[in-house]
Design an enzyme around this catalytic site. Structure first.
Site, PDB file in Angstrom:
ATOM      1  N   HIS A   1      56.037  73.853  79.984  1.00 24.77           N
ATOM      2  CA  HIS A   1      54.879  74.346  80.717  1.00 24.77           C
ATOM      3  C   HIS A   1      53.470  73.741  81.038  1.00 24.77           C
ATOM      4  CE1 HIS A   1      56.906  78.712  80.898  1.00 24.77           C
ATOM      5  NE2 HIS A   1      57.668  77.927  81.042  1.00 24.77           N
TER       6      HIS A   1
ATOM      7  N   ASP B   1      64.949  76.656  88.458  1.00 25.14           N
ATOM      8  CA  ASP B   1      63.675  76.873  88.798  1.00 25.14           C
ATOM      9  C   ASP B   1      62.656  76.306  87.778  1.00 25.14           C
ATOM     10  OD1 ASP B   1      64.251  79.035  87.215  1.00 25.14           O
ATOM     11  OD2 ASP B   1      62.709  80.247  88.051  1.00 25.14           O
TER      12      ASP B   1
ATOM     13  N   GLU C   1      64.620  82.286  86.330  1.00 28.38           N
ATOM     14  CA  GLU C   1      64.231  82.354  84.994  1.00 28.38           C
ATOM     15  C   GLU C   1      62.808  82.321  84.790  1.00 28.38           C
ATOM     16  OE1 GLU C   1      63.373  81.605  80.601  1.00 28.38           O
ATOM     17  OE2 GLU C   1      62.827  80.335  82.465  1.00 28.38           O
TER      18      GLU C   1
ATOM     19  N   ASP D   1      61.775  71.505  81.360  1.00 27.81           N
ATOM     20  CA  ASP D   1      62.004  72.757  81.308  1.00 27.81           C
ATOM     21  C   ASP D   1      62.321  73.116  82.809  1.00 27.81           C
ATOM     22  OD1 ASP D   1      62.223  75.810  81.177  1.00 27.81           O
ATOM     23  OD2 ASP D   1      59.826  75.938  81.283  1.00 27.81           O
TER      24      ASP D   1
END
Length: 437
Positions: free
Chosen positions: A410, A101, A165, A131
């Site tokens: 992020h 995810d 996660e 990520d």
């Protein structure tokens, strides 16, 4: 099998194969954004591409050596456990944490399409490249190489690709369900490498987090008659100053933080402030200050929460002694039998992690990093990775590393470097080789 033979057999990352797989994974990133209740990821969309690569080498469908388990606890949100069997029972190592995810991305804020892979020289761009879809592709390529070359390893090598996660509000889907189901029990027999950090270095420590809210009650009144009010904003500021002063006295920087290379010591600070609104000439009756504690793993989360509550209780009991601001600032109105008050609440707290620096897992990761990257400089952050603390508490020897970029983690315009991923592959090969000796 000698370590030199392992390295020669496994070789280096097949860049074309890696980029081809990553292209497919980033193409699914729009559908695996994790932000419930609006966005529920469908991790099986990513798992399908990984399976397309690995099933031709599976014991069940391809006549190969890989044992593959597609473990699902919520429809469309499966986990993949891929095992390359070794010859020595109980000897094992695992790569875990490559999650399928991603965090959300708003295409309007990006300089390129976040939901398709684009290449700019060494940069591989798109949501999930750092990520963590880049790591999904990287470890999938490692397992494919093991299956293709079939080295006779003493160690069983296991890869665990996980769901769910990026958001902890929904449980029972990802690695927590795998642990509860006993599917990872045998991984306790050897080092577990959590592949979801960044910058090519061992991340040996993470922080705990305690989200808190301080609700402050005063008395509303016209600001021209401030002597008739209890100003909750002033009370909040002074109370918070006192709470922070006590926190830093009771939980100061410690020597172990230097050993682990923490960027910051433990902190307690406000991050948000809310109040009911009203005119600028009106002193409100209440406000709420929110923030978090970031705690190095050498302090106990429960102890800190207990202390913070003690500070607040003491301030409430002795609110007359708290510093005020100006000649008519006050927190008690005796004629009206009114006192300002503080109420402290906590959201779910998370404990930090200090990896075991004496373990074989850390030693091989450290040496592998030196070999592949040219140096090893382990670091620690007070960011939180709750899943690895849970694994550590369950008895796993958890070490962490990653080969994306912390600067794009992020972030909008996320990317990773192909050269970093190539070095990551070499780290994995070195780990496997060292553990043969």
């Amino acid at each position: 099998m000698a370590s030199s033979q392992v390295k020669e057999t496994l070789g280096s990352l097949n860049k074309d194969s890696f980029v081809s797989l990553l292209t497919k994974l980033i193409g699914e990133s729009k559908y695996v954004q994790n932000n419930p209740p609006d966005l529920i990821p469908e991790e099986d969309r990513v798992a399908k591409h990984v399976l397309d690569v690995l099933l031709p080498f599976s014991t069940k469908t391809g006549g190969g050596p890989l044992v593959i388990d597609h473990a699902t606890y919520f429809p469309g949100r499966g986990n993949l456990i891929v095992e390359y069997p070794g010859t020595e029972p109980g000897k094992i190592l695992s790569f875990v944490g490559m999650h399928m995810d991603v965090v959300t991305a708003n295409p309007n804020d990006w300089e390129f399409d976040p939901f398709s892979l684009s290449i700019d020289g060494d940069k591989l761009r798109g949501r999930g490249t750092t990520d963590c879809l880049g790591h999904v592709a990287l470890v999938a390529e490692l397992m494919k190489r093991l299956a293709e070359t079939k080295p006779k390893l003493k160690s069983t090598v296991v890869a665990v690709f996980i769901a769910s996660e990026e958001n902890s509000s929904i449980t029972g889907v990802g690695v927590d369900a795998l642990v509860k189901d006993g599917k990872l029990n045998k991984l306790k027999g050897g080092p577990l490498f959590w592949i979801d950090t960044a910058d090519k270095q061992p991340c040996i420590g993470t922080g705990g987090m305690i989200p808190w809210k301080l609700h402050v009650t005063g008395k509303l009144f016209h600001s021209g008659l401030a002597h008739k009010a209890i100003n909750p904003l002033e009370l909040a500021m002074e109370a918070l100053k006192e709470i922070q002063t006590r926190f830093y006295k009771d939980f100061p920087p410690c020597l172990q933080e230097q050993v682990y290379g923490f960027a910051t010591p433990s902190t307690m600070k406000p991050t948000q402030w809310t109040y009911p609104g009203g005119g600028i000439n009106q002193i409100p009756y209440e406000c709420t200050v929110s923030g978090d504690v970031r705690l190095t793993p050498f302090y106990n989360v429960t102890d800190v929460m207990k202390k913070l509550q003690e500070y607040v209780d003491d301030i409430n009991e002795n609110i007359e002694k708290l510093d005020t601001r100006g000649p008519v600032s006050k927190y008690v109105l005796p004629d009206e039998n009114l006192r300002g008050s503080l109420t402290l609440t906590f959201d779910e707290a998370i404990s930090g992690v200090a990896c075991n620096l004496d373990s074989r897992g850390f030693q091989v990761l450290n040496k592998a990093t030196e070999e592949a990257v040219g140096y090893s400089k382990p670091y620690s952050i007070t960011g939180s990775l709750p899943l690895i603390r849970n694994l550590q508490d369950e008895g796993f020897d958890v070490q962490t590393s990653g080969y994306g970029l912390m600067a794009t983690y992020h972030a909008k315009n996320e990317y990773c470097l192909l050269t970093d991923m190539c070095q990551g592959f070499q780290v994995f090969v070195s780990i496997i080789a060292q553990l043969e000796d």
